[in-house]
Design a protein around this motif. Sequence first.
Motif, PDB file in Angstrom:
ATOM      1  N   ALA A 164       0.827  -1.200   0.000  1.00 42.64           N
ATOM      2  CA  ALA A 164       0.000   0.000   0.000  1.00 42.64           C
ATOM      3  C   ALA A 164       0.862   1.251   0.000  1.00 42.64           C
ATOM      4  CB  ALA A 164      -0.925  -0.011   1.215  1.00 42.64           C
ATOM      5  N   ALA A 165       2.078   1.155   0.627  1.00 45.05           N
ATOM      6  CA  ALA A 165       2.942   2.323   0.740  1.00 45.05           C
ATOM      7  C   ALA A 165       3.716   2.587  -0.550  1.00 45.05           C
ATOM      8  CB  ALA A 165       3.919   2.121   1.897  1.00 45.05           C
ATOM      9  N   ARG A 166       3.895   1.591  -1.373  1.00 44.95           N
ATOM     10  CA  ARG A 166       4.717   1.751  -2.578  1.00 44.95           C
ATOM     11  C   ARG A 166       4.044   2.675  -3.585  1.00 44.95           C
ATOM     12  NH1 ARG A 166       5.534  -1.218  -7.548  1.00 44.95           N
ATOM     13  NH2 ARG A 166       3.842  -2.664  -7.057  1.00 44.95           N
ATOM     14  N   THR A 167       4.811   3.577  -4.140  1.00 47.63           N
ATOM     15  CA  THR A 167       4.285   4.472  -5.171  1.00 47.63           C
ATOM     16  C   THR A 167       4.275   3.736  -6.506  1.00 47.63           C
ATOM     17  OG1 THR A 167       5.071   6.485  -4.074  1.00 47.63           O
ATOM     18  CG2 THR A 167       4.651   6.619  -6.436  1.00 47.63           C
ATOM     19  N   VAL A 168       3.132   3.752  -7.171  1.00 47.94           N
ATOM     20  CA  VAL A 168       2.980   3.085  -8.456  1.00 47.94           C
ATOM     21  C   VAL A 168       3.138   4.125  -9.572  1.00 47.94           C
ATOM     22  CG1 VAL A 168       1.416   1.812  -9.965  1.00 47.94           C
ATOM     23  CG2 VAL A 168       1.437   1.334  -7.508  1.00 47.94           C
ATOM     24  N   SER A 169       4.046   3.868 -10.500  1.00 52.04           N
ATOM     25  CA  SER A 169       4.272   4.798 -11.612  1.00 52.04           C
ATOM     26  C   SER A 169       3.448   4.389 -12.821  1.00 52.04           C
ATOM     27  CB  SER A 169       5.759   4.847 -11.970  1.00 52.04           C
ATOM     28  OG  SER A 169       6.234   3.557 -12.318  1.00 52.04           O
ATOM     29  N   LEU A 170       2.970   5.402 -13.559  1.00 54.81           N
ATOM     30  CA  LEU A 170       2.083   5.137 -14.690  1.00 54.81           C
ATOM     31  C   LEU A 170       2.479   5.911 -15.941  1.00 54.81           C
ATOM     32  CD1 LEU A 170      -0.171   5.861 -12.062  1.00 54.81           C
ATOM     33  CD2 LEU A 170      -1.524   4.594 -13.677  1.00 54.81           C
ATOM     34  N   VAL A 171       2.043   5.368 -17.079  1.00 57.76           N
ATOM     35  CA  VAL A 171       2.016   6.100 -18.347  1.00 57.76           C
ATOM     36  C   VAL A 171       0.586   6.003 -18.855  1.00 57.76           C
ATOM     37  CG1 VAL A 171       2.648   5.951 -20.790  1.00 57.76           C
ATOM     38  CG2 VAL A 171       4.431   5.932 -19.046  1.00 57.76           C
ATOM     39  N   VAL A 172       0.039   7.128 -19.292  1.00 60.42           N
ATOM     40  CA  VAL A 172      -1.346   7.182 -19.769  1.00 60.42           C
ATOM     41  C   VAL A 172      -1.359   7.265 -21.290  1.00 60.42           C
ATOM     42  CG1 VAL A 172      -3.498   8.493 -19.730  1.00 60.42           C
ATOM     43  CG2 VAL A 172      -2.115   8.317 -17.646  1.00 60.42           C
ATOM     44  N   VAL A 173      -2.084   6.335 -21.935  1.00 61.68           N
ATOM     45  CA  VAL A 173      -2.148   6.314 -23.400  1.00 61.68           C
ATOM     46  C   VAL A 173      -3.603   6.451 -23.851  1.00 61.68           C
ATOM     47  CG1 VAL A 173      -1.543   5.058 -25.495  1.00 61.68           C
ATOM     48  CG2 VAL A 173      -0.153   4.771 -23.416  1.00 61.68           C
ATOM     49  N   ASP A 174      -3.917   7.566 -24.496  1.00 64.95           N
ATOM     50  CA  ASP A 174      -5.278   7.809 -24.985  1.00 64.95           C
ATOM     51  C   ASP A 174      -5.197   8.901 -26.036  1.00 64.95           C
ATOM     52  OD1 ASP A 174      -8.137   8.961 -25.031  1.00 64.95           O
ATOM     53  OD2 ASP A 174      -8.358   7.255 -23.671  1.00 64.95           O
ATOM     54  N   PRO A 187       7.406   2.545 -16.724  1.00 64.57           N
ATOM     55  CA  PRO A 187       6.424   2.637 -15.636  1.00 64.57           C
ATOM     56  C   PRO A 187       6.037   1.260 -15.106  1.00 64.57           C
ATOM     57  CG  PRO A 187       5.290   2.753 -17.723  1.00 64.57           C
ATOM     58  CD  PRO A 187       6.769   2.708 -18.043  1.00 64.57           C
ATOM     59  N   ASP A 188       5.427   1.256 -13.916  1.00 66.56           N
ATOM     60  CA  ASP A 188       4.883   0.013 -13.380  1.00 66.56           C
ATOM     61  C   ASP A 188       3.668  -0.421 -14.186  1.00 66.56           C
ATOM     62  OD1 ASP A 188       6.700  -0.107 -11.162  1.00 66.56           O
ATOM     63  OD2 ASP A 188       5.490   1.425 -10.161  1.00 66.56           O
ATOM     64  N   VAL A 189       2.824   0.550 -14.557  1.00 65.90           N
ATOM     65  CA  VAL A 189       1.560   0.262 -15.231  1.00 65.90           C
ATOM     66  C   VAL A 189       1.353   1.218 -16.397  1.00 65.90           C
ATOM     67  CG1 VAL A 189      -0.962   0.173 -14.974  1.00 65.90           C
ATOM     68  CG2 VAL A 189       0.504  -0.591 -13.103  1.00 65.90           C
ATOM     69  N   VAL A 190       0.835   0.674 -17.510  1.00 68.64           N
ATOM     70  CA  VAL A 190       0.430   1.487 -18.652  1.00 68.64           C
ATOM     71  C   VAL A 190      -1.092   1.451 -18.736  1.00 68.64           C
ATOM     72  CG1 VAL A 190       0.598   1.847 -21.143  1.00 68.64           C
ATOM     73  CG2 VAL A 190       2.535   0.860 -19.887  1.00 68.64           C
ATOM     74  N   LEU A 191      -1.728   2.610 -18.634  1.00 65.94           N
ATOM     75  CA  LEU A 191      -3.176   2.699 -18.841  1.00 65.94           C
ATOM     76  C   LEU A 191      -3.388   2.877 -20.331  1.00 65.94           C
ATOM     77  CD1 LEU A 191      -4.742   4.960 -16.050  1.00 65.94           C
ATOM     78  CD2 LEU A 191      -5.179   2.548 -16.485  1.00 65.94           C
ATOM     79  N   MET A 192      -3.925   1.873 -20.998  1.00 73.04           N
ATOM     80  CA  MET A 192      -3.951   1.832 -22.460  1.00 73.04           C
ATOM     81  C   MET A 192      -5.367   1.866 -23.029  1.00 73.04           C
ATOM     82  SD  MET A 192      -1.862   1.381 -25.197  1.00 73.04           S
ATOM     83  CE  MET A 192      -0.407   0.436 -24.710  1.00 73.04           C
ATOM     84  N   ASP A 193      -5.635   2.877 -23.860  1.00 74.69           N
ATOM     85  CA  ASP A 193      -6.867   2.882 -24.648  1.00 74.69           C
ATOM     86  C   ASP A 193      -6.651   1.917 -25.813  1.00 74.69           C
ATOM     87  OD1 ASP A 193      -9.396   3.571 -25.507  1.00 74.69           O
ATOM     88  OD2 ASP A 193      -8.784   5.466 -26.416  1.00 74.69           O
ATOM     89  N   LEU A 194      -7.721   1.535 -26.519  1.00 68.76           N
ATOM     90  CA  LEU A 194      -7.561   0.560 -27.598  1.00 68.76           C
ATOM     91  C   LEU A 194      -7.655   1.169 -28.994  1.00 68.76           C
ATOM     92  CD1 LEU A 194      -9.459  -2.630 -26.368  1.00 68.76           C
ATOM     93  CD2 LEU A 194      -7.013  -2.143 -26.326  1.00 68.76           C
ATOM     94  N   ARG A 211       3.131  -3.509 -16.651  1.00 68.49           N
ATOM     95  CA  ARG A 211       1.849  -4.195 -16.809  1.00 68.49           C
ATOM     96  C   ARG A 211       0.901  -3.274 -17.557  1.00 68.49           C
ATOM     97  NH1 ARG A 211       2.857  -9.453 -15.004  1.00 68.49           N
ATOM     98  NH2 ARG A 211       4.153  -9.336 -13.119  1.00 68.49           N
ATOM     99  N   VAL A 212       0.090  -3.830 -18.447  1.00 69.07           N
ATOM    100  CA  VAL A 212      -0.847  -3.013 -19.217  1.00 69.07           C
ATOM    101  C   VAL A 212      -2.262  -3.221 -18.709  1.00 69.07           C
ATOM    102  CG1 VAL A 212      -1.799  -2.499 -21.493  1.00 69.07           C
ATOM    103  CG2 VAL A 212       0.622  -3.126 -21.263  1.00 69.07           C
ATOM    104  N   LEU A 213      -2.887  -2.110 -18.306  1.00 65.84           N
ATOM    105  CA  LEU A 213      -4.281  -2.128 -17.891  1.00 65.84           C
ATOM    106  C   LEU A 213      -5.077  -1.381 -18.951  1.00 65.84           C
ATOM    107  CD1 LEU A 213      -6.492  -2.733 -15.775  1.00 65.84           C
ATOM    108  CD2 LEU A 213      -5.865  -0.589 -14.643  1.00 65.84           C
ATOM    109  N   VAL A 214      -5.903  -2.105 -19.683  1.00 60.26           N
ATOM    110  CA  VAL A 214      -6.723  -1.485 -20.722  1.00 60.26           C
ATOM    111  C   VAL A 214      -7.834  -0.669 -20.061  1.00 60.26           C
ATOM    112  CG1 VAL A 214      -8.342  -1.921 -22.621  1.00 60.26           C
ATOM    113  CG2 VAL A 214      -6.246  -3.277 -22.425  1.00 60.26           C
TER     114      VAL A 214
END
Length: 217
Positions: free
Chosen positions: A5-15, A55-62, A84-87
């Motif tokens: 819970a304490a770990r900071t999660v890094s992201l890239v936003v794709v849209d 990043p830890d997670v990529v928020l990916m549009d399709l 990791r990719v989260l659509v």
Amino acid sequence: MSETAARTVSLVVVDDHPVVRDGLRGMFTAAPGFEVLGEAANGVDALAVVERCDPDVVLMDLRMPGGGGVAAIAELTRRGARSRVLVLTTYDTDSDTLPAIEAGATGYLLKDAPRDELFAAVRAAADGRSVLSPAVASRLMTRVRTPAADPAGTALSAREREVLVLVARGTTNREIAAELFISEATVKTHLTHVFAKLGAKDRAAAVAVGYDRGILG
């Protein structure tokens, strides 16, 4: 507070919509435990941004002009990216959901997901856990329990479905090659297989059969 819970999660936003990117960036920046490292407007640019930012997670549009999400997910998987990719999309049809998951997406959420659900999904994806919106999970379960009625050997592969979907949108072979990161010769090979499996003589007939069989939503 736990280490996870304490770990900071890094992201890239794709849209491809600037307003959506701005909204997501603002939402995650304001929430504790998240850091937005970058953003991209299409799948091709996303590959460069992810490689640079890691990043830890990529928020990916399709569905994005200039390079779709499924092809980008497949390429990230091929490259062995740790992200990791989260659509995150508005589409939950089989023609979108299945190829994205087969390409390597860790999770699949719809854009109407509540904020807390999205935060939880991003953290879960960062930990390598699969996250599916209820609507998508239901569709996948139905698909698994009700196999396609195609005779053995005539079901299209995930890549062949991708090609057929693009053909249905009027995309040329050259454009398909660019979007899927493959050569035009490979596109033609996929089309030959699609025509043979669908019993179609040309692109228009293949699209018609695709809609008739429910391959195209």
